[in-house]
Write an enzyme that holds these catalytic residues in place. Structure first.
Site, PDB file in Angstrom:
ATOM      1  N   PRO A  31      89.074   2.365 -40.837  1.00  0.00           N
ATOM      2  CA  PRO A  31      90.487   2.707 -40.771  1.00  0.00           C
ATOM      3  C   PRO A  31      91.105   2.292 -39.453  1.00  0.00           C
ATOM      4  O   PRO A  31      90.647   2.686 -38.395  1.00  0.00           O
ATOM      5  CB  PRO A  31      90.487   4.225 -40.917  1.00  0.00           C
ATOM      6  CG  PRO A  31      89.081   4.668 -40.704  1.00  0.00           C
ATOM      7  CD  PRO A  31      88.241   3.481 -40.416  1.00  0.00           C
ATOM      8  N   GLU A  32      92.173   1.522 -39.543  1.00  0.00           N
ATOM      9  CA  GLU A  32      92.979   1.202 -38.383  1.00  0.00           C
ATOM     10  C   GLU A  32      94.274   2.001 -38.518  1.00  0.00           C
ATOM     11  O   GLU A  32      94.383   2.853 -39.390  1.00  0.00           O
ATOM     12  CB  GLU A  32      93.216  -0.310 -38.313  1.00  0.00           C
ATOM     13  CG  GLU A  32      91.901  -1.092 -38.328  1.00  0.00           C
ATOM     14  CD  GLU A  32      92.085  -2.592 -38.215  1.00  0.00           C
ATOM     15  OE1 GLU A  32      93.043  -3.021 -37.566  1.00  0.00           O
ATOM     16  OE2 GLU A  32      91.268  -3.329 -38.789  1.00  0.00           O
TER      17      GLU A  32
END
Length: 273
Positions: free
Chosen positions: A2-3
DNA sequence: CTTTACACCTGACTGC
DNA sequence: TGCAGTCAGGTGTAAA
């Protein structure tokens, strides 16, 4: 995994369903995350006021205290029906007045930790600005990297200029801005930074609207895959034609991680290698 | 100060 | 099939 866009998609989903509710029960099945899960019993009975995001971190603001949640590489938070039995990697359940929010993390690189004022100050000192922070100007960014010969792509990953970009969005933003990933950060002029910051903002906005990018693990809290993957221009596309000029996309390794770029649209100029 | 190496984990995929 | 090797969206520490 996850960014920033993926964490933001999770933040919105959690906030929508849980703000104003009281944490009624916690079940920790596997405390061995990147950092050991602390005792969470003291948090039971506290009301969740809001959920914030800072870079890739989630901050659960309770009436008393803040819990910091990081999803690492493969972490997920999803609402599930209370009677769904946990799977092998479902490490923690949070129950808020009947809603079950389940933390799943096969690689266990994520963590859950209390965040006191000192720890929050330390985090703020280390972290770059949010992409939409008014203080984040081309001049500020340029001054921030003065004297750093490290490649601009690695500086983006380090996150102390702009917070929230990981390997996918660092590659994509540099492509959109037409900047070679190997250029030493200090060689970017204000015009370069203006294009790069604009590219990051536009990219993050589009990716958030799409629910993030799902390569493998990412899901919204409702369990849906993010739709931005199909719009990636260069990430994961070694050898495929650049969407702008059809030159084959190249892959190189920087700091031990893959970088994808178009050698024509992102001209080398002065590179770090 | 900067940079490099590596550690933390599992799972998916590739090639033999 | 199986088995070994490689790679993966991210920090965080220690050492050079």
């Amino acid at each position: 995994m996850p960014e920033l866009p993926e964490v933001e998609a999770v933040r919105r989903g959690v906030e929508e369903r849980l703000v104003g509710k009281i944490l009624t029960e916690v079940r920790v099945r596997e405390p061995r995350l990147r950092r050991p899960v602390p005792p969470l019993a003291p948090w039971i009975g506290r009301r969740l006021l809001r959920v914030e995001r800072r870079g890739k971190y989630l901050l659960w603001r309770f009436a008393e205290g803040t819990l910091l949640v990081h999803l690492g590489m493969s972490g997920r938070l999803a609402f599930v029906a209370p009677d769904v039995p946990p799977g092998r990697h479902d490490h923690v359940d949070f129950l808020f007045e009947g809603s079950l929010l389940r933390y799943t993390d096969p690689r266990r690189f994520g963590f859950i930790a209390p965040l006191d004022a000192d720890a929050e100050r330390a985090m703020e000192a280390r972290l770059g600005l949010e992409p939409w922070d008014e203080r984040l100007t081309p001049a500020w960014a340029r001054a921030k990297v003065r004297g750093r010969r490290r490649a601009v792509k690695e500086v983006l990953l380090f996150g102390d200029v702009v917070a929230g970009a990981g390997n996918i969005y660092a590659c994509e933003a540099l492509f959109l801005a037409g900047i070679h990933p190997g250029r030493p950060a200090e060689t970017l002029d204000e015009d370069d930074w203006a294009r790069l910051l604009a590219a990051l903002r536009a990219l993050f906005e589009a990716a958030i609207a799409a629910g993030g990018t799902t390569l493998r693990d990412h899901r919204t809290v409702a369990g849906e895959a993010g739709a931005y993957r199909g719009r990636l221009a260069v990430y994961g596309r070694e050898g495929e034609p650049c969407p702008r000029c059809a030159t084959p996309v190249r892959r190189v390794v920087q700091g031990g991680r893959s970088t994808f770029f178009c050698p024509v649209c992102q001209p080398p100029e002065r590179t770090a290698w």
